[in-house]
Design a protein around this motif. Sequence first.
Motif, PDB file in Angstrom:
ATOM      1  N   VAL A   1     -93.652 -33.126 -60.489  1.00 38.82           N
ATOM      2  CA  VAL A   1     -94.116 -33.391 -61.723  1.00 38.82           C
ATOM      3  C   VAL A   1     -94.614 -34.787 -62.124  1.00 38.82           C
ATOM      4  N   PHE A   2     -93.609 -35.855 -62.122  1.00 41.81           N
ATOM      5  CA  PHE A   2     -93.834 -37.168 -62.319  1.00 41.81           C
ATOM      6  C   PHE A   2     -95.292 -37.533 -61.591  1.00 41.81           C
ATOM      7  N   ASP A   3     -95.291 -37.366 -60.425  1.00 42.28           N
ATOM      8  CA  ASP A   3     -96.425 -37.670 -59.799  1.00 42.28           C
ATOM      9  C   ASP A   3     -97.683 -37.035 -60.138  1.00 42.28           C
ATOM     10  N   SER A   4     -97.745 -35.728 -60.454  1.00 35.03           N
ATOM     11  CA  SER A   4     -98.844 -35.124 -61.325  1.00 35.03           C
ATOM     12  C   SER A   4     -99.501 -35.767 -62.307  1.00 35.03           C
ATOM     13  N   ILE A   5     -98.410 -36.168 -63.087  1.00 34.30           N
ATOM     14  CA  ILE A   5     -98.828 -37.059 -64.395  1.00 34.30           C
ATOM     15  C   ILE A   5     -99.592 -38.474 -64.022  1.00 34.30           C
TER      16      ILE A   5
END
Length: 495
Positions: free
Chosen positions: A210-214
């Motif tokens: 999730v963090f990487d996606s953002i």
Amino acid sequence: MAFIKRKYLIDLETILHYFGEVGIFIGISLFIPIIVALIYGEEAYITPFLYVGIFSIVLSLILKFGFKKRNKMSIKLSMFFVMFIWLYISFLGALPYVLSGELTFVNAFFEAMSGFTTTGFTMFSPTQMIPHCINFWRGFTQWIGGLGIVFMVLSIMQIVGNDVKPLYNAEGRDERIFPSIKHTTKLMLLIYTGITVVGIILFIIAGMPVFDSIFYSFSAISTGGFALSSSSIYQYNSFLIELVAIVLMILGGTNFNLHYVVLKGKWREYFKDIETKIFLVVSVVSILVIGLLLTYHNVYGSNIFHNFRFALFQVISAITTTGLQTSFAPELHGGYTNLGVFILVIIMIIGAGTGSTGGGIKLERVGIMYHSIQNHIKSLLEPSNAVVVNKYHHIKDYRIDDKMMKYTLTFISLYLIIYIISVLIVLLYCNDLSGVLFEIASAMGNVGLGDGLVGPTSPLVVKLVYTFDFWAGRLEIWPVVIVFYNIARKLHKTI
């Protein structure tokens, strides 16, 4: 101070007033990484963002209310403002890196300018462990800078009246969806935010955390290029993730006015547009040539699909001026050969679409030059009394007159002059011609593709040249040239 004319003091007061407007926006933005720090238990990094956010807001309130708007923002005054506001917000954006102890001030300013200008070169060491909140700020600076700092402020803050148009134009924009610039900026921001959210969801579906996606949605749609590791997006080694990034990079590198036209159902406009035609031709030819080079040299094995996978990603990243990488210095110096590297240099200089988040000379200007040359050749072949109509289609039909040709040629000439001067200066410190040509094209085009030349230990002069190129390239040359010319002329008169 008696020698300073009253008019200049009034202009300065107006500029400082608007510095306050922008600084408040940046100050509020600095509080957002605090939420990330709390989520990931990085309490030690809360105070740098808190202190800098409060400092930015207090200083900006003093500027906004301490200095009145005493003059209208002419295009000349707007260019002065736009030129210096990018320095101001980069100063504010650099402070969290400094106060957290992550970077020295020079490296922090380089990092902030690289972020806000959506370039993507970094001063963080490849082996350095970067906290989530710092990485979020790196990605968020790119997202803020993607459509332009002044653009963001015009979308959100309450700037009204006759000052809106020159401020909008000074940041390199002249197209609008609606007659009202305020309505145009708000709708474009809505489209930009919508694509970002869709990008985050698609990255998650493709298997990215999730963090990487953002972070990578921020980086791709803003055509920024910052990465979470030295392996850039190749750390996931996923073709599906790369495809999502390619879609976002293309959307970010396309004129947002064209996005609106397509969303209204006029999808044929996309293929009629001169920028789309040039983008498709240049991209396809570049992918074919580089893909064949990589396959011939077995850079990524004997599988032709595998080699074309890397060619596809790197070409799209270069022409959209994003800077995410799946190929690195060993491959660039090896299998790409000088031909492949030179193709990347050319397409980084050409750049993305006007009214996009990308940099470079821009596809529309290249199209104007192509049509001008084509029609000049036609005029030489036609009878002397024949009338050759010189026009192109970019959302609507435009006629290419002498003024447009002169403006376009002057811009391209200035761009290449600054590029050559920057190359010559950096060559004094780096004895690698192909590497310097590659990285300066990347810096001026706000790309961020790296050949390993610039880093935390690079000479100060090299860092300053790169930072200047980020700045000048993002402002599309004119504000920097006009301001420096004006200052030089005033100094000449006083001597």
